[in-house]
Write a protein that holds these residues in place. Structure first.
Motif, PDB file in Angstrom:
ATOM      1  N   ILE A   1     -23.479 128.440  11.733  1.00 40.16           N
ATOM      2  CA  ILE A   1     -24.249 127.560  12.612  1.00 40.16           C
ATOM      3  C   ILE A   1     -23.659 126.147  12.625  1.00 40.16           C
ATOM      4  O   ILE A   1     -23.542 125.509  13.676  1.00 40.16           O
ATOM      5  N   LEU A   2     -23.281 125.677  11.445  1.00 39.61           N
ATOM      6  CA  LEU A   2     -22.777 124.309  11.337  1.00 39.61           C
ATOM      7  C   LEU A   2     -21.331 124.175  11.784  1.00 39.61           C
ATOM      8  O   LEU A   2     -20.864 123.061  12.019  1.00 39.61           O
ATOM      9  N   ASP A   3     -20.635 125.304  11.901  1.00 41.63           N
ATOM     10  CA  ASP A   3     -19.216 125.277  12.245  1.00 41.63           C
ATOM     11  C   ASP A   3     -19.017 124.657  13.627  1.00 41.63           C
ATOM     12  O   ASP A   3     -19.593 125.093  14.612  1.00 41.63           O
ATOM     13  N   ASN A   4     -18.190 123.612  13.667  1.00 37.03           N
ATOM     14  CA  ASN A   4     -17.819 122.968  14.932  1.00 37.03           C
ATOM     15  C   ASN A   4     -19.002 122.279  15.601  1.00 37.03           C
ATOM     16  O   ASN A   4     -18.974 122.007  16.799  1.00 37.03           O
ATOM     17  N   ARG A   5     -20.073 122.005  14.862  1.00 40.01           N
ATOM     18  CA  ARG A   5     -21.211 121.299  15.428  1.00 40.01           C
ATOM     19  C   ARG A   5     -21.712 120.278  14.400  1.00 40.01           C
ATOM     20  O   ARG A   5     -21.439 120.371  13.221  1.00 40.01           O
ATOM     21  N   LEU A   6     -22.456 119.289  14.904  1.00 39.06           N
ATOM     22  CA  LEU A   6     -22.971 118.254  14.029  1.00 39.06           C
ATOM     23  C   LEU A   6     -24.433 118.518  13.713  1.00 39.06           C
ATOM     24  O   LEU A   6     -25.226 118.810  14.602  1.00 39.06           O
ATOM     25  N   VAL A   7     -24.782 118.393  12.433  1.00 40.70           N
ATOM     26  CA  VAL A   7     -26.150 118.677  12.033  1.00 40.70           C
ATOM     27  C   VAL A   7     -27.110 117.591  12.479  1.00 40.70           C
ATOM     28  O   VAL A   7     -28.326 117.795  12.465  1.00 40.70           O
ATOM     29  N   ASN A   8     -26.600 116.422  12.852  1.00 40.68           N
ATOM     30  CA  ASN A   8     -27.504 115.343  13.246  1.00 40.68           C
ATOM     31  C   ASN A   8     -27.661 115.228  14.757  1.00 40.68           C
ATOM     32  O   ASN A   8     -28.147 114.219  15.264  1.00 40.68           O
ATOM     33  N   GLN A   9     -27.238 116.244  15.520  1.00 40.18           N
ATOM     34  CA  GLN A   9     -27.387 116.170  16.967  1.00 40.18           C
ATOM     35  C   GLN A   9     -28.673 116.841  17.430  1.00 40.18           C
ATOM     36  O   GLN A   9     -29.120 117.838  16.863  1.00 40.18           O
ATOM     37  N   ILE A  10     -29.276 116.243  18.455  1.00 42.85           N
ATOM     38  CA  ILE A  10     -30.528 116.729  19.028  1.00 42.85           C
ATOM     39  C   ILE A  10     -30.326 116.863  20.527  1.00 42.85           C
ATOM     40  O   ILE A  10     -30.063 115.869  21.209  1.00 42.85           O
ATOM     41  N   GLU A  11     -30.425 118.081  21.025  1.00 37.05           N
ATOM     42  CA  GLU A  11     -30.240 118.323  22.452  1.00 37.05           C
ATOM     43  C   GLU A  11     -31.566 118.164  23.175  1.00 37.05           C
ATOM     44  O   GLU A  11     -32.600 118.653  22.724  1.00 37.05           O
TER      45      GLU A  11
ATOM     46  N   GLU B   1     -31.176 113.017   7.310  1.00 43.59           N
ATOM     47  CA  GLU B   1     -32.560 112.840   6.874  1.00 43.59           C
ATOM     48  C   GLU B   1     -33.467 112.393   8.020  1.00 43.59           C
ATOM     49  O   GLU B   1     -34.681 112.642   7.990  1.00 43.59           O
ATOM     50  N   ASN B   2     -32.903 111.713   9.032  1.00 42.86           N
ATOM     51  CA  ASN B   2     -33.717 111.193  10.127  1.00 42.86           C
ATOM     52  C   ASN B   2     -33.746 112.104  11.354  1.00 42.86           C
ATOM     53  O   ASN B   2     -34.362 111.743  12.367  1.00 42.86           O
ATOM     54  N   VAL B   3     -33.080 113.261  11.279  1.00 49.73           N
ATOM     55  CA  VAL B   3     -33.053 114.165  12.438  1.00 49.73           C
ATOM     56  C   VAL B   3     -34.464 114.629  12.790  1.00 49.73           C
ATOM     57  O   VAL B   3     -34.876 114.590  13.959  1.00 49.73           O
ATOM     58  N   THR B   4     -35.207 115.045  11.791  1.00 55.80           N
ATOM     59  CA  THR B   4     -36.564 115.538  12.044  1.00 55.80           C
ATOM     60  C   THR B   4     -37.451 114.434  12.610  1.00 55.80           C
ATOM     61  O   THR B   4     -38.248 114.672  13.533  1.00 55.80           O
ATOM     62  N   ARG B   5     -37.298 113.218  12.078  1.00 55.27           N
ATOM     63  CA  ARG B   5     -38.123 112.102  12.556  1.00 55.27           C
ATOM     64  C   ARG B   5     -37.815 111.769  14.011  1.00 55.27           C
ATOM     65  O   ARG B   5     -38.733 111.613  14.824  1.00 55.27           O
ATOM     66  N   VAL B   6     -36.520 111.664  14.340  1.00 57.20           N
ATOM     67  CA  VAL B   6     -36.139 111.358  15.728  1.00 57.20           C
ATOM     68  C   VAL B   6     -36.568 112.495  16.651  1.00 57.20           C
ATOM     69  O   VAL B   6     -37.075 112.261  17.756  1.00 57.20           O
TER      70      VAL B   6
ATOM     71  N   ALA C   1     -38.379 118.030  25.774  1.00 66.14           N
ATOM     72  CA  ALA C   1     -38.113 119.334  25.161  1.00 66.14           C
ATOM     73  C   ALA C   1     -36.798 119.214  24.410  1.00 66.14           C
ATOM     74  O   ALA C   1     -35.750 118.965  25.019  1.00 66.14           O
ATOM     75  N   VAL C   2     -36.833 119.360  23.087  1.00 64.25           N
ATOM     76  CA  VAL C   2     -35.646 119.102  22.274  1.00 64.25           C
ATOM     77  C   VAL C   2     -35.324 120.303  21.402  1.00 64.25           C
ATOM     78  O   VAL C   2     -36.162 121.161  21.132  1.00 64.25           O
ATOM     79  N   TYR C   3     -34.066 120.321  20.976  1.00 68.60           N
ATOM     80  CA  TYR C   3     -33.607 121.348  20.040  1.00 68.60           C
ATOM     81  C   TYR C   3     -32.574 120.706  19.125  1.00 68.60           C
ATOM     82  O   TYR C   3     -31.706 119.940  19.561  1.00 68.60           O
ATOM     83  N   SER C   4     -32.662 121.001  17.846  1.00 67.26           N
ATOM     84  CA  SER C   4     -31.674 120.510  16.890  1.00 67.26           C
ATOM     85  C   SER C   4     -31.315 121.613  15.910  1.00 67.26           C
ATOM     86  O   SER C   4     -32.123 122.512  15.650  1.00 67.26           O
ATOM     87  N   ILE C   5     -30.114 121.528  15.376  1.00 68.53           N
ATOM     88  CA  ILE C   5     -29.675 122.507  14.390  1.00 68.53           C
ATOM     89  C   ILE C   5     -30.547 122.436  13.148  1.00 68.53           C
ATOM     90  O   ILE C   5     -30.788 123.441  12.483  1.00 68.53           O
ATOM     91  N   ALA C   6     -31.055 121.244  12.853  1.00 67.40           N
ATOM     92  CA  ALA C   6     -31.911 121.096  11.684  1.00 67.40           C
ATOM     93  C   ALA C   6     -33.150 121.980  11.791  1.00 67.40           C
ATOM     94  O   ALA C   6     -33.591 122.566  10.806  1.00 67.40           O
ATOM     95  N   ASP C   7     -33.699 122.090  13.013  1.00 69.47           N
ATOM     96  CA  ASP C   7     -34.852 122.971  13.212  1.00 69.47           C
ATOM     97  C   ASP C   7     -34.482 124.426  12.948  1.00 69.47           C
ATOM     98  O   ASP C   7     -35.231 125.176  12.313  1.00 69.47           O
ATOM     99  N   GLN C   8     -33.315 124.833  13.459  1.00 70.17           N
ATOM    100  CA  GLN C   8     -32.874 126.209  13.271  1.00 70.17           C
ATOM    101  C   GLN C   8     -32.573 126.482  11.806  1.00 70.17           C
ATOM    102  O   GLN C   8     -32.926 127.538  11.274  1.00 70.17           O
ATOM    103  N   LEU C   9     -31.938 125.519  11.136  1.00 68.87           N
ATOM    104  CA  LEU C   9     -31.627 125.703   9.724  1.00 68.87           C
ATOM    105  C   LEU C   9     -32.900 125.803   8.892  1.00 68.87           C
ATOM    106  O   LEU C   9     -32.960 126.570   7.931  1.00 68.87           O
ATOM    107  N   GLU C  10     -33.912 125.039   9.269  1.00 74.60           N
ATOM    108  CA  GLU C  10     -35.171 125.089   8.540  1.00 74.60           C
ATOM    109  C   GLU C  10     -35.795 126.481   8.652  1.00 74.60           C
ATOM    110  O   GLU C  10     -36.297 127.028   7.665  1.00 74.60           O
ATOM    111  N   GLN C  11     -35.764 127.065   9.852  1.00 74.55           N
ATOM    112  CA  GLN C  11     -36.303 128.404  10.040  1.00 74.55           C
ATOM    113  C   GLN C  11     -35.502 129.435   9.257  1.00 74.55           C
ATOM    114  O   GLN C  11     -36.071 130.344   8.631  1.00 74.55           O
TER     115      GLN C  11
END
Length: 424
Positions: free
Chosen positions: A53-63, A247-252, A262-272
């Motif tokens: 999931i993290l490969d070639n992507r940034l964990v702090n990005q929010i689409e 650390e601030n991905v979830t807050r933002v 309507a947003v999506y972030s890798i942090a949400d997917q990683l949490e699941q």
């Protein structure tokens, strides 16, 4: 009785019944090793999925998704707290063609703000980022989709792709409607100043052209010249917000949701995924614990026989003033020793099995599937973290001591007179 004497007491019985103790330790070792190796598969699969999931992507990005890009105020997003950058990439919703010398091909034009791209580390394998309207960065596979026109239209010949250097080359960009046979006659000259880094996944191809947002001033008038009716689909895109740290991905992300985005972030997917694998690994540990419980039967039998065989010896100790707690401690020490030795051997065996599995399984899977490049997928089949070793060790030693607790309690209740009367 001093602690040294207690150890000697335990050691004498172990030496006297080497075979029986060895078989008991072997059972404890197999149960603990089974738990560690089984749970390590869960850790390995979890680690592989996270890396994928993290490969070639940034964990702090929010689409950010919306009904239309007009609804998203990019400049306002840049001013939000804990926002590092806001990248607004637009695609061109028409037919496109690129021509370099006698080579031509179809490439998707991506319009972006390179000042924001630079903040989040737009990766280049060669060259630099654009500095004006007519400078572009091309994808790493841009040349793979450029074919020589003399062979491209000949059915009997294999088309020749472009093989030369791209940096500093100028090519022309044209566009047109999908339902029209010809492209618009206007050509936009573009100069290649950089080549994007190759995607991490081998099967991905980057054929895009990355241009600065200022190029819209050139392309839109061309389009409006040939299309009179209202056409809102020329440019469409997506907005990606980058938090200043993980650390601030979830807050933002939460503040954007509160504002109706309507947003999506890798942090949400990683949490699941982390929640799922936490339950999955707990299940594997539970199954492995059953193997240790089965091994505990052997420890129980060994300790029960030890009490029976040493009844007279226990009677003598009690007659000499040994307290019930001391007698109980002696037999608990023996069962704990079996658990500790079995755990140490099991940990060593588990690391060996894990190493061999990670080395041989890719080869076996490659041979079974006939895929030559499967080894490049970096699949980890088994990982043994120190937390797993601690959990398995605690379970194994605890079960061993609990298995010896009942026989130890039995030893404290032996009648002195009957024990002394027992024949040697």
């Amino acid at each position: 009785m001093q602690f040294k004497d207690q150890l000697n007491f335990v050691g004498q019985h172990i030496k006297k019944n080497k075979l029986r103790v060895f078989m008991t330790i072997l059972a404890a070792t197999m149960g603990t090793a089974f738990l560690i190796v089984l749970a390590s598969v869960g850790f390995g699969v979890h680690d592989t999925m996270r890396n994928e999931i993290l490969d070639n992507r940034l964990v702090n990005q929010i689409e950010i998704y919306g009904d239309g890009t007009e609804e998203i105020n990019v400049e306002a997003l840049k001013k939000r707290e804990h926002v590092k950058a806001v990248v607004y990439r637009q695609s061109v919703g028409v037919r496109q063609e690129s021509k370099l010398d006698n080579f031509s091909g179809s490439h998707e034009l991506i319009i972006t703000d390179f000042s924001e791209e630079e903040k989040v580390g737009f990766a280049l394998q060669e060259g630099r980022l654009p500095q004006n309207e007519h400078e572009v960065v091309v994808g790493s596979h841009f040349a793979d989709n450029l074919y020589e026109q003399s062979t491209k239209e000949t059915d009997n010949e294999e088309p020749n792709p472009y093989k030369g250097s791209l940096i500093g080359k100028q090519f022309t960009y044209k566009m047109g409607l999908y339902d029209e046979p010809d492209l618009f006659p206007e050509e936009t000259p573009l100069t290649i100043v950089g080549i994007a880094k190759e995607p991490a996944k081998d099967w991905e191809m980057d054929l895009k052209i990355y241009a600065d947002a200022a190029i819209i001033n050139t392309l839109e008038p061309i389009f409006r010249t040939h299309v009179e009716e209202e056409y809102s689909g020329l440019f469409y895109g997506n907005v990606t917000v980058y938090a200043d740290n993980l650390e601030n991905v979830t807050r933002v992300s939460q503040t954007l949701k509160d504002d109706g985005y309507a947003v999506y972030s890798i942090a949400d997917q990683l949490e699941q995924i982390d929640v799922f694998f936490l339950a999955f690994k707990a299940g594997l540990v539970f199954v492995g614990t059953i193997a240790i419980l089965i091994a505990s039967i052997g420890i129980f039998n060994t300790m029960t026989m030890a009490v029976t065989e040493r009844t007279r010896e226990i009677g003598v100790m009690k007659a000499l003033g040994a307290s019930p707690k001391l007698i109980q401690r002696l037999f608990l020490m023996e069962s704990a020793w079996i658990g500790i030795v079995g755990t140490i051997i099991a940990v060593a065996i588990s690391y060996g099995v894990s190493f061999i599995a990670n080395m041989l399984l890719p080869i076996i899977v490659t041979a079974a599937l006939g895929e030559e490049e499967i080894g490049e997928l970096n699949v980890t089949f088994s990982i043994i973290p120190w937390q797993l070793v601690l959990i398995a060790s605690a379970i194994s030693i605890t079960v061993a001591m609990l298995s010896g607790w009942r026989p130890a309690r039995k030893a404290t209740k032996i009648d002195v007179i009957q024990a002394l009367r027992q024949e040697l």
